[in-house]
Every structure is written in C-alpha cells, then in structure tokens.
Design a protein around this motif. Structure first.
Motif, PDB file in Angstrom:
ATOM      1  N   GLN A  14       0.815  -1.203   0.000  1.00  0.00           N
ATOM      2  CA  GLN A  14       0.000   0.000   0.000  1.00  0.00           C
ATOM      3  C   GLN A  14       0.860   1.270   0.000  1.00  0.00           C
ATOM      4  O   GLN A  14       0.490   2.288  -0.597  1.00  0.00           O
ATOM      5  CB  GLN A  14      -0.921   0.001   1.234  1.00  0.00           C
ATOM      6  CG  GLN A  14      -1.943   1.121   1.261  1.00  0.00           C
ATOM      7  CD  GLN A  14      -3.053   0.884   0.228  1.00  0.00           C
ATOM      8  OE1 GLN A  14      -3.263  -0.256  -0.211  1.00  0.00           O
ATOM      9  NE2 GLN A  14      -3.738   1.946  -0.177  1.00  0.00           N
ATOM     10  N   TYR A  15       1.992   1.216   0.684  1.00  0.00           N
ATOM     11  CA  TYR A  15       2.839   2.401   0.804  1.00  0.00           C
ATOM     12  C   TYR A  15       4.235   2.069   0.281  1.00  0.00           C
ATOM     13  O   TYR A  15       5.237   2.128   1.030  1.00  0.00           O
ATOM     14  CB  TYR A  15       2.913   2.852   2.266  1.00  0.00           C
ATOM     15  CG  TYR A  15       1.552   3.080   2.890  1.00  0.00           C
ATOM     16  CD1 TYR A  15       0.876   4.275   2.670  1.00  0.00           C
ATOM     17  CD2 TYR A  15       0.952   2.091   3.675  1.00  0.00           C
ATOM     18  CE1 TYR A  15      -0.377   4.484   3.243  1.00  0.00           C
ATOM     19  CE2 TYR A  15      -0.285   2.306   4.236  1.00  0.00           C
ATOM     20  CZ  TYR A  15      -0.960   3.489   4.014  1.00  0.00           C
ATOM     21  OH  TYR A  15      -2.187   3.688   4.564  1.00  0.00           O
ATOM     22  N   ALA A  16       4.284   1.704  -1.011  1.00  0.00           N
ATOM     23  CA  ALA A  16       5.563   1.321  -1.612  1.00  0.00           C
ATOM     24  C   ALA A  16       6.545   2.481  -1.638  1.00  0.00           C
ATOM     25  O   ALA A  16       7.766   2.285  -1.536  1.00  0.00           O
ATOM     26  CB  ALA A  16       5.324   0.790  -3.033  1.00  0.00           C
ATOM     27  N   PHE A  21       6.680  -0.918   8.550  1.00  0.00           N
ATOM     28  CA  PHE A  21       7.167  -1.290   9.881  1.00  0.00           C
ATOM     29  C   PHE A  21       6.250  -0.755  10.976  1.00  0.00           C
ATOM     30  O   PHE A  21       6.019  -1.421  11.990  1.00  0.00           O
ATOM     31  CB  PHE A  21       8.594  -0.762  10.069  1.00  0.00           C
ATOM     32  CG  PHE A  21       9.614  -1.469   9.237  1.00  0.00           C
ATOM     33  CD1 PHE A  21      10.170  -2.672   9.662  1.00  0.00           C
ATOM     34  CD2 PHE A  21      10.017  -0.950   8.007  1.00  0.00           C
ATOM     35  CE1 PHE A  21      11.119  -3.321   8.889  1.00  0.00           C
ATOM     36  CE2 PHE A  21      10.957  -1.605   7.234  1.00  0.00           C
ATOM     37  CZ  PHE A  21      11.511  -2.806   7.676  1.00  0.00           C
ATOM     38  N   VAL A  22       5.717   0.456  10.731  1.00  0.00           N
ATOM     39  CA  VAL A  22       4.802   1.022  11.722  1.00  0.00           C
ATOM     40  C   VAL A  22       3.529   0.191  11.819  1.00  0.00           C
ATOM     41  O   VAL A  22       3.041  -0.121  12.908  1.00  0.00           O
ATOM     42  CB  VAL A  22       4.476   2.486  11.382  1.00  0.00           C
ATOM     43  CG1 VAL A  22       3.446   3.047  12.358  1.00  0.00           C
ATOM     44  CG2 VAL A  22       5.740   3.330  11.409  1.00  0.00           C
ATOM     45  N   LEU A  23       2.974  -0.205  10.638  1.00  0.00           N
ATOM     46  CA  LEU A  23       1.755  -1.021  10.646  1.00  0.00           C
ATOM     47  C   LEU A  23       2.013  -2.398  11.258  1.00  0.00           C
ATOM     48  O   LEU A  23       1.181  -2.928  12.010  1.00  0.00           O
ATOM     49  CB  LEU A  23       1.219  -1.170   9.224  1.00  0.00           C
ATOM     50  CG  LEU A  23       0.643   0.105   8.588  1.00  0.00           C
ATOM     51  CD1 LEU A  23       0.245  -0.166   7.139  1.00  0.00           C
ATOM     52  CD2 LEU A  23      -0.550   0.595   9.376  1.00  0.00           C
ATOM     53  N   GLY A  24       3.142  -2.983  10.928  1.00  0.00           N
ATOM     54  CA  GLY A  24       3.458  -4.275  11.545  1.00  0.00           C
ATOM     55  C   GLY A  24       3.636  -4.148  13.051  1.00  0.00           C
ATOM     56  O   GLY A  24       3.193  -5.023  13.818  1.00  0.00           O
ATOM     57  N   GLY A  25       4.281  -3.054  13.487  1.00  0.00           N
ATOM     58  CA  GLY A  25       4.472  -2.868  14.924  1.00  0.00           C
ATOM     59  C   GLY A  25       3.192  -2.571  15.668  1.00  0.00           C
ATOM     60  O   GLY A  25       3.114  -2.797  16.887  1.00  0.00           O
TER      61      GLY A  25
END
Length: 397
Positions: free
Chosen positions: A171-173, A180-184
C-alpha cells in the motif's frame, strides 16, 4: 274520667312518644355525622402523616443517591489521580489496536476477501491474541504457569504483524517505513500489556536483596554445620512433603546433635558457666579489696552476652544460693543445743572469709562448706550461714 278525656290523654301520649322518637332519631343522625367527621379527620391526619413520611423517605433516598454518586465520582477521581500510568497505557493500547484492525481489514479486502469475512478474519487475529493474553493473566492470578499462554500470544500477534507489514509494503511502496509502523501496531499493544502486567509483578530490590541474603545464609549454614544440615535433610525426607520446613528441620537436627537449643552447645554453656564463676570471684575480690570494683562489676554485668543463662549479680556473688539445703528453720526444728547467738557473731568475721573462699572456688555458701572450713557443728553452721548471707546482702546493697 270520661271517654273523651281518656282519648285526649292517649293522643297526647302518642304525640309525646312521636316527638321523643323523632328527637332520638335526630340525635342518632347527629351522632353519626359527628363520628363520621371524626373518622374523616383521623383518616386525613393519617394520609397527611403518610405523605410526609413518603416525602422524607424520598428526600433521604435522593440524598443517599447523591452521596453515593459523589463518593463514586470521588473514588473515580482518586483512582485517576493515583493511576495515571494505567490511563496512558490504555490510551496507547487502543491507539495501537484500532489501526492494526483497520490495516488488516484493508489487507484482506485488497486480497479480494469479502468485507464481512475480512472483518471476521481481522478480529480473529487481533482478538485471538488478546483472548490468549487474558487467559494467561487469569492463569497467572490463579497461581498457574503462564509461559505457554505468553508464547501463544506472541505467535498470534506476530502473524497479525506479518499481515500488516505485507499490506504496508504494497500500500505504501513509496514509504516503506510505514510498513514497519503497521506491523508494529499489532505487537506494540501486546508489548505494553506485557510490561504493565509482568513488570509490575516482579520482585522489588528489597525482596531481591533479602532472597540473596537468605541464599548466602543457607550456604554458610551448610558450610559451618554440614553434619547438622545433612541430618535436617534426612528429617525432611522422612516426613510427608511440606510437613517440616527448613528452619524447623534444622532446629530439630541441632537439638538431636547437641541436646541444646539452636546456636547453643555444651561447650558454649560450659564457657558461659566458667565466665559466671569468674565474675562471681571478681565480685568477691571487689568486696574485700576495693569497693569501687564491686560497682564496676555490677555495671559490667549489665552487658553480659549470656544474660538469659547467667544468674543475677547477687547470686553471682554467692548471695541467696542454698543448693539442696533450705534456709535454717525451714522444714526442720531448731537444734536442741549449740553455740549461742553471741558466740556465732564472734565467728562471723571468720565465716565471711570462709564464704569468700567458697565463692572463689566456685562453690556455694552452704552449711556443709562453712562447717568444714570452720570445724563447727552442722547445726551451728546453718545458723551462721544465714548471718553470712544477710551480711553479704547488706554489703552489696
């Protein structure tokens, strides 16, 4: 009387009876009205009192509700003031969970998963992690090992983080750091909860220091008293599990090995006894050489480390010790013959010297000892012993 007169009399009597009946009937109606009015007044008074009681009860209930609401609000305010960290933790957790759910729904929807199913699957990942987390907390509060629950929680949260990370990379290539923020976001709330729950349950510095000191004490005990510690282990293994704790087992083993209470032994008792005898001799020396030594000895005796097994200063000086003998005159009749009181008083200086010799030898001031040293009769020695002890008590006082 003629017939007409009788008839007039009868008619007059009838009229009088009618008037009396009407009077009685009127009085009855008036009395009934008065009774009804009185009853109405009583009923009205009862209704008024009941209404007043109802109003008072309603006012009291309203006041109680207000007080309860005020107390509840005050309690809530006190809790908020005393738990600011909990509020921030809750805020951060919500701020982490909501974006994680939105990201997972977007990832699943972008993978052509229907909206309802995408929402359920996202709830399964995030909700499953939190369900396992709360199960672990419940197990820990019940005293069970929560390790497997924590492992399962982190595994489920890692799966959710992988989904969010994959979605973020697509989504944010242009901005890969967003992935990393979304995964965290799926891991951060679990991490905060873990710190809040398990970090607050850890031991304090004082508890850790106490545990360390306890372990060092156990090592020194086993090193200094290995045989007794081994005997304590054998006692514990012979008893049912948990029936005998470490301290009780060691105390029992000590008594078995030494016959004395823990930390004492025959050697220590002998040393304390010898010191007591030596102190008694010092009292005697102070009594016959310099009076100031006696005062010094009394002050030093206050710091006696064996105070619980030592005798009081007067006993250490040989005062008040009778051994197996009782005072003269107790349980026995006076001697039929012997020295007079004047003769015994003449012997008192020699008896005091003999008593000092007995104390220096570690013996008691007894009739037998005085009789042997002064070569007098036993009956006279008993009476002389009482005079000696009275004189020594007077001198110490």
């Amino acid at each position: 009387m003629s017939y007409r007169e009788e008839r007039r009399a009868d008619q007059a009597a009838a009229r009088e009876a009618d008037r009396e009946d009407r009077r009685l009937e009127l009085e009855g109606h008036l009395r009934a009205k008065e009774l009804k009015a009185e009853q109405d007044r009583k009923d009205a008074d009862i209704r008024r009192r009941q209404e007043q009681a109802d109003r008072k009860q309603a006012a009291a209930e309203k006041t109680a509700k207000k007080a309860a609401r005020a107390a509840k609000n005050a309690k809530r305010v006190r809790w908020l003031k005393s738990n600011p960290a909990t509020l921030f933790v809750a805020f951060v957790m919500v701020a982490s969970i909501v974006p994680a759910l939105v990201s997972q729904v977007g990832a699943l929807t972008g993978a052509s998963v229907p909206g309802a199913m995408a929402a359920l699957l996202a709830a399964m990942l995030e909700g499953g992690a939190w369900a396992i987390t709360f199960m672990g907390k419940q197990a820990e509060d019940a005293g069970r090992e929560p390790r497997k629950y924590r492992i399962a929680t982190w595994c489920t949260a890692s799966m959710a983080a992988a989904v969010n990370f994959w979605h973020g990379t697509e989504q944010y290539a242009d901005h890969p750091w967003v992935a990393f923020v979304l995964g965290g976001s799926s891991l951060f709330a679990i991490y905060i909860w873990d710190l809040k729950t398990h970090g607050s349950h850890g031991k304090t510095r004082a508890q850790k220091a106490e545990d360390k000191a306890r372990q060092e004490h156990a090592k020194r005990r086993r090193k200094d008293h290995k045989a007794i510690a081994d005997q304590a282990d054998r006692l514990q293994s012979a008893m049912p599990y948990g029936a005998l704790d470490d301290e009780s087992a060691f105390a029992a083993a000590w008594r078995i090995a030494t016959g004395a209470e823990p930390a004492m032994s025959a050697e220590l008792y002998a040393q304390a006894t010898n010191a007591t005898v030596a102190l008694g001799a010092a009292f005697e020396l102070g009594e016959h050489v310099r009076p100031e030594l006696l005062e010094t000895g009394l002050k030093v005796a206050q710091f006696n480390p064996f105070r619980e097994i030592a005798q009081p200063p007067t006993a250490q000086a040989g005062i008040g010790l009778y051994g197996s003998e009782g005072p003269a005159g107790e349980g026995s009749s006076p001697a039929p013959s012997g020295r007079t009181d004047e003769e015994l008083r003449e012997l008192l200086p020699d008896a005091l010297v003999a008593a000092a010799e007995l104390v220096a030898e570690g013996a008691q001031i007894s009739a037998a000892g005085l009789a042997k040293k002064l070569t007098i009769r036993r009956e006279d020695a008993k009476r002389l012993r009482d005079l000696v002890i009275a004189e020594r008590k007077l001198h110490v006082a």
